[in-house]
Motif scaffolding. Structure first.
Motif, PDB file in Angstrom:
ATOM      1  N   ASN A  20       0.800  -1.223   0.000  1.00  0.00           N
ATOM      2  CA  ASN A  20       0.000   0.000   0.000  1.00  0.00           C
ATOM      3  C   ASN A  20       0.834   1.276   0.000  1.00  0.00           C
ATOM      4  N   HIS A  21       2.086   1.178   0.437  1.00  0.00           N
ATOM      5  CA  HIS A  21       3.004   2.297   0.224  1.00  0.00           C
ATOM      6  C   HIS A  21       4.403   1.735   0.127  1.00  0.00           C
ATOM      7  N   ARG A  22       5.326   2.539  -0.365  1.00  0.00           N
ATOM      8  CA  ARG A  22       6.689   2.058  -0.587  1.00  0.00           C
ATOM      9  C   ARG A  22       7.221   1.350   0.667  1.00  0.00           C
ATOM     10  N   PRO A  23       7.465   0.041   0.586  1.00  0.00           N
ATOM     11  CA  PRO A  23       7.846  -0.694   1.798  1.00  0.00           C
ATOM     12  C   PRO A  23       9.289  -0.390   2.193  1.00  0.00           C
ATOM     13  N   ASP A  24       9.516  -0.184   3.504  1.00  0.00           N
ATOM     14  CA  ASP A  24      10.899   0.100   3.909  1.00  0.00           C
ATOM     15  C   ASP A  24      11.644  -1.179   4.272  1.00  0.00           C
TER      16      ASP A  24
ATOM     17  N   HIS B  82      16.359  -3.386  -1.793  1.00  0.00           N
ATOM     18  CA  HIS B  82      16.395  -2.342  -2.817  1.00  0.00           C
ATOM     19  C   HIS B  82      16.486  -2.924  -4.222  1.00  0.00           C
ATOM     20  N   LEU B  83      16.867  -4.207  -4.324  1.00  0.00           N
ATOM     21  CA  LEU B  83      16.844  -4.847  -5.652  1.00  0.00           C
ATOM     22  C   LEU B  83      15.413  -4.820  -6.205  1.00  0.00           C
ATOM     23  N   LEU B  84      14.464  -5.060  -5.324  1.00  0.00           N
ATOM     24  CA  LEU B  84      13.060  -5.048  -5.745  1.00  0.00           C
ATOM     25  C   LEU B  84      12.601  -3.621  -6.013  1.00  0.00           C
ATOM     26  N   LEU B  85      12.934  -2.737  -5.099  1.00  0.00           N
ATOM     27  CA  LEU B  85      12.456  -1.357  -5.253  1.00  0.00           C
ATOM     28  C   LEU B  85      13.079  -0.712  -6.486  1.00  0.00           C
ATOM     29  N   ASP B  86      14.355  -1.012  -6.740  1.00  0.00           N
ATOM     30  CA  ASP B  86      14.991  -0.472  -7.953  1.00  0.00           C
ATOM     31  C   ASP B  86      14.293  -1.011  -9.199  1.00  0.00           C
ATOM     32  N   ALA B  87      13.949  -2.288  -9.149  1.00  0.00           N
ATOM     33  CA  ALA B  87      13.331  -2.899 -10.334  1.00  0.00           C
ATOM     34  C   ALA B  87      11.960  -2.271 -10.613  1.00  0.00           C
ATOM     35  N   TRP B  88      11.226  -1.952  -9.574  1.00  0.00           N
ATOM     36  CA  TRP B  88       9.902  -1.356  -9.788  1.00  0.00           C
ATOM     37  C   TRP B  88       9.972   0.161  -9.963  1.00  0.00           C
ATOM     38  N   GLY B  89      11.070   0.754  -9.539  1.00  0.00           N
ATOM     39  CA  GLY B  89      11.259   2.199  -9.731  1.00  0.00           C
ATOM     40  C   GLY B  89      10.215   3.010  -8.995  1.00  0.00           C
TER      41      GLY B  89
ATOM     42  N   ALA C 198       7.203   3.394  -9.536  1.00  0.00           N
ATOM     43  CA  ALA C 198       5.881   2.762  -9.400  1.00  0.00           C
ATOM     44  C   ALA C 198       5.647   2.300  -7.970  1.00  0.00           C
ATOM     45  N   ALA C 199       6.727   1.915  -7.279  1.00  0.00           N
ATOM     46  CA  ALA C 199       6.575   1.381  -5.923  1.00  0.00           C
ATOM     47  C   ALA C 199       6.163   2.457  -4.916  1.00  0.00           C
ATOM     48  N   ASN C 200       6.161   3.721  -5.346  1.00  0.00           N
ATOM     49  CA  ASN C 200       5.768   4.795  -4.424  1.00  0.00           C
ATOM     50  C   ASN C 200       4.260   4.884  -4.244  1.00  0.00           C
ATOM     51  N   ASP C 201       3.541   4.233  -5.152  1.00  0.00           N
ATOM     52  CA  ASP C 201       2.106   4.460  -5.166  1.00  0.00           C
ATOM     53  C   ASP C 201       1.408   3.164  -5.619  1.00  0.00           C
ATOM     54  N   PRO C 202       0.484   2.662  -4.818  1.00  0.00           N
ATOM     55  CA  PRO C 202      -0.086   1.343  -5.143  1.00  0.00           C
ATOM     56  C   PRO C 202      -0.786   1.297  -6.503  1.00  0.00           C
TER      57      PRO C 202
ATOM     58  N   ALA D  28       2.070  -1.230 -13.209  1.00  0.00           N
ATOM     59  CA  ALA D  28       3.381  -1.764 -13.601  1.00  0.00           C
ATOM     60  C   ALA D  28       3.383  -3.288 -13.485  1.00  0.00           C
ATOM     61  N   ALA D  29       2.744  -3.802 -12.451  1.00  0.00           N
ATOM     62  CA  ALA D  29       2.684  -5.256 -12.257  1.00  0.00           C
ATOM     63  C   ALA D  29       1.919  -5.905 -13.405  1.00  0.00           C
ATOM     64  N   GLU D  30       0.834  -5.248 -13.813  1.00  0.00           N
ATOM     65  CA  GLU D  30       0.040  -5.771 -14.927  1.00  0.00           C
ATOM     66  C   GLU D  30       0.894  -5.827 -16.189  1.00  0.00           C
TER      67      GLU D  30
END
Ligand code: SF4
Lengths: 444, 324
Positions: B62-66, B70-77, B79-83, B89-91
């Motif tokens: 629901n929000h950028r997980p802490d 960071h491998l995951l967060l970098d990959a999603w860029g 987009a991960a800031n906002d569900p 992006a997942a779609e």
């Protein structure tokens, strides 16, 4: 298929002479069926009966061994379709393929690091099993040179790949005294390949795209005197490969169908991504040998661990040694946490603490390899045992703060533990390892 | 020599479960996803029918997980800031389903509120037409506080609400029952525990074609063999006719993988572990593929590259081999 006690009884002399140490032939037959005695204990059994019994006692999937310089890789002798039914026995042998047109120097450069590779998992050193050398040039001399290059960097068993008997003969000569796998025999070359397998007492891989084709070939090859075979059911998709491997295993185990009662070999394919997936399936679903085209530590590590996991005996979970484990160089003031010696419990806890970068002392008790909840329910993880471990491993000498953290699942033990360890402060931690770092930061 | 193909005969089948509802069915989804229905072990096309392919759910938060690598967060860029953006992006990355995980704390660091959970769920539903799973943080009271209003605010969508566990299934099941949703029932790697929970849920009146079971697994190297074998046993029992095991299975391969040191830690690990990113993705893919082989109907993944690879594997496993 194994004979029943009654079937065995019919093959015995039925004189009840007691020379075997049993009161009747039937009693002996029952013991024999249960594999608790050897047939040789009966001195009176006829040769014909012996042959029949030996045939029925042969494993439904033949045990095949590749040998080189003191190394052995075995496949076969498996007894179940699903690991929970008993266990899988002979861990899938992992081989890396080189081709003779790469040239000796390149081959050496690829083989040396793969041969030296060993990775520690749950206290065990996992390694690859050997190399496959393929004749791409179809030139016997070049094949020999490639084999020599592999041998200069590795003493592990080899799979020789060529469909040309003349090339294969050169390869086998280069490996004189070893038992490499000859890959392989097909409908066109089987006679010559079978002859080579006989001369060198080396197992022979049999290649076919259908069950019919494979069974035809193994019967012909067996007729030519070769017993040790490995099957390569050739398939172009994961689904087709899974179906063939499953069908062959079923025929061998459930129907005792001898023509397909041999271990399987799989080639995982040539792109690195697909290779990992194909090898995953092959390890889980019945391959005795898997040939990879790439050696990359991050891939091989995951496959070696998968192989360890799938081939773990479900009745004997992997345990770690009870004791005090130091995580992230703890100091005397750092916390003491307690858990059981079930390897996965231990690694989950240790991994969380280590991954969070928090220093701590992890006291691992002997809970006979059970997880926290199971061990508690079985009476193998109680206040008395924890107190005993505290004393046995002299943890009090290592720390300045006598404070011990119990897993949340056994919060009920805290009162008793305070009684057992009067000068210790007992704290209840979280239930799950994943919540441990947060607990350590906030509550300790 | 003609060899007869050995076929096992099974009397049971896995139930078909449909997730999501289109406008015509009382929801707003662009598509629905049906899983289950198999009358044989995984991918044994030669002896039974496998009407629906296993599917991939992609986990978003629901929000950028802490606490995500960071491998995951970098990959999603970003987009991960906002569900909502993450769901889109997942779609695009190939998800069949979206799994929205609700974090205990909101983006502002304060505890999550029912209002913000509902807002996030609705935002995801608006951003993507894929069917949805919503998993609460896993704390009985809080889960109930969040899932009930979500269920009410999305009535008719046939969302999968999770996670129903033995201690904490009543409120979630009741919310699903009242609002035309489904539940995911989780038990700890044990065939009998799984059956018991399914019975309890069934006893509350929720039809079992609205229940998915999550038998729990460990990741590769961390107990995958337990999950693997429990799934094989559950599927065998289902095919042998045991009604309480005839539910499609969900596994959180991504969540389990990204807890492991192999995926999470890039420095100070043995050299033999190889390249970090490649290893982490391998870990997730090997975990997911092994569990597909043992009967998973939904694998929940985290890394976009894993999604692509696992999807390719499913394609190949579902390609019906020619007879022979
Ligand atoms: S020794 Fe042989 S013949 Fe004699 S009782 Fe035993 S089984 Fe029978």
């Amino acid at each position: 298929m194994a004979l029943t006690g009654i079937q065995i009884y019919k093959l015995l002399p039925q004189t009840n002479c007691k020379d075997c140490g049993f009161p009747t032939c039937l009693a002996f037959a029952m013991k024999l069926a249960a594999k608790q005695v050897e047939l040789s204990s009966c001195p009176h059994v006829s040769e014909e009966a012996q042959a029949q019994l030996a045939e029925s006692a042969a494993p439904p999937i033949r045990l095949v061994t590749l040998k080189a310089n003191g190394h052995e890789v075995k496949a076969g002798n498996e007894t179940v379709m699903f690991r929970h039914e008993k266990t899988f026995y002979h861990k899938t042998g992992l081989f890396v393929r080189v081709r003779d047109d790469e040239g000796p120097d390149a081959i050496k450069a690829r083989v040396a690091p793969a041969d030296a590779y060993a990775v520690n998992y749950v206290g065990m050193d996992l390694t690859l099993d050997g190399f496959a050398v393929e004749s791409a040039s179809n030139d016997p001399a070049q094949f020999e040179a490639a084999i020599a290059a592999v041998r200069s960097a590795s003493q592990r068993p080899i799979i020789l790949i060529s469909r040309d008997p003349a090339v294969m003969a050169a390869g086998l000569k280069a490996l004189d005294g070893e038992s490499p796998l000859i890959y392989g025999a097909d409908a066109a070359n089987w006679e010559a390949m079978a002859a080579l397998a006989g001369q060198h007492s080396a197992p022979l891989a049999v290649i076919g795209a259908t069950l019919d084709e494979l069974a035809d070939l193994t019967q012909k090859i067996q007729g030519a005197g070769v017993e040790d075979m490995v099957l390569h059911p050739v398939a172009t998709t994961l689904g087709a490969s899974l179906a063939l491997n499953t069908q062959i295993r079923r025929l061998a185990l459930k129907k005792n169908f001898r023509p397909l009662g041999y271990p399987l070999i799989a080639f995982a394919g040539n792109d690195p991504v697909g290779e990992t997936i194909a090898a995953t399936q092959a390890i889980a679903k019945y391959a005795g040998f898997v040939v990879l085209d790439h050696f990359a530590p991050e891939t091989v590590y995951s496959l070696l661990v998968l192989r360890e996991n799938i081939y773990t005996d479900p009745q004997k979970p992997i345990q770690v040694q009870p004791g005090v484990y130091e995580i992230n160089n703890p100091k005397p003031e750092d916390p003491v946490m307690v858990t059981t010696n079930f390897s996965i419990t231990y690694f989950s806890v240790a991994n969380e603490i280590e991954g969070a970068g928090l220093p701590g002392w992890l006291l691992v008790t002997d809970a006979e390899g059970m997880s926290v909840l199971t061990a508690w329910a079985a009476g193998k993880f109680d206040a008395e045992r924890i107190a005993k471990a505290v004393k046995q491993f002299s943890i009090a000498d290592k720390v300045s703060k006598k404070r011990i953290v119990l897993p949340g699942h056994v919060a009920v033990l805290s009162g008793e533990l305070e009684e057992e360890l009067p000068d210790w402060e007992v704290r209840v931690g979280p239930r799950e390892a994943v919540d441990l770092p947060a607990f350590m930061k906030q509550a300790l | 020599m003609p060899v007869e193909i050995p076929k096992d005969t099974w009397t049971g089948a896995v139930r078909e479960v449909t997730i999501g509802a289109t406008a015509a069915e009382g929801g707003t989804r662009a598509t629905t996803v049906t899983i289950g229905g198999a009358t044989t072990m995984p991918f044994m096309h030669f002896e039974g029918s496998i009407p629906h392919r296993p599917v991939i759910a992609v986990e978003i938060v629901n929000h950028r997980p802490d606490d995500w690598s960071h491998l995951l967060l970098d990959a999603w860029g970003d987009a991960a800031n906002d569900p909502a953006a993450w769901a889109k992006a997942a779609e695009q990355a190939g998800a069949d389903l979206i799994q929205l995980s609700l974090n205990q704390t909101g983006a502002d660091g304060n505890p999550i509120t029912p209002e913000s959970a509902v807002t996030a769920t609705k935002a995801v539903l608006e951003a993507s037409g894929l069917p949805l799973l919503v998993f609460a943080p896993g704390q009985a009271e809080l889960d109930n506080e969040l899932l009930v209003p979500i269920a009410e605010a999305t009535k008719g969508e046939r969302i999968v609400l999770g996670i129903a566990e033995d201690k904490n299934y009543r409120t979630i099941v009741a919310a699903a029952l009242a609002n035309d949703h489904l539940v995911s029932a989780r038990t700890a790697m044990d065939v009998n525990l799984a059956k018991q929970l399914n019975i309890l849920i069934g006893d509350m009146g929720l039809p079992l074609d609205r229940v998915i079971m999550d038998p729990t697994t460990g990741a590769l190297g961390y107990g995958i063999e337990y999950g693997y074998s429990v799934m094989e046993r559950l599927r065998l029992a289902a095919l042998q006719g045991d009604a309480m095991t005839q539910l499609p299975m969900l596994v959180t391969a991504g969540y389990e993988t990204w807890k492991t040191k192999e995926a999470k830690v890039g420095e100070g690990v043995p050299q033999e572990w190889g390249d970090w990113t490649a290893r982490a993705i391998n870990w997730e893919v090997v975990t997911a593929v092994a569990l597909l082989e043992s009967g998973a109907d939904i694998v929940v993944l985290r890394h976009p590259e894993s999604i692509a690879r696992v999807r390719a594997a499913i394609d190949e496993l579902m390609a019906v081999p020619a007879a022979g």
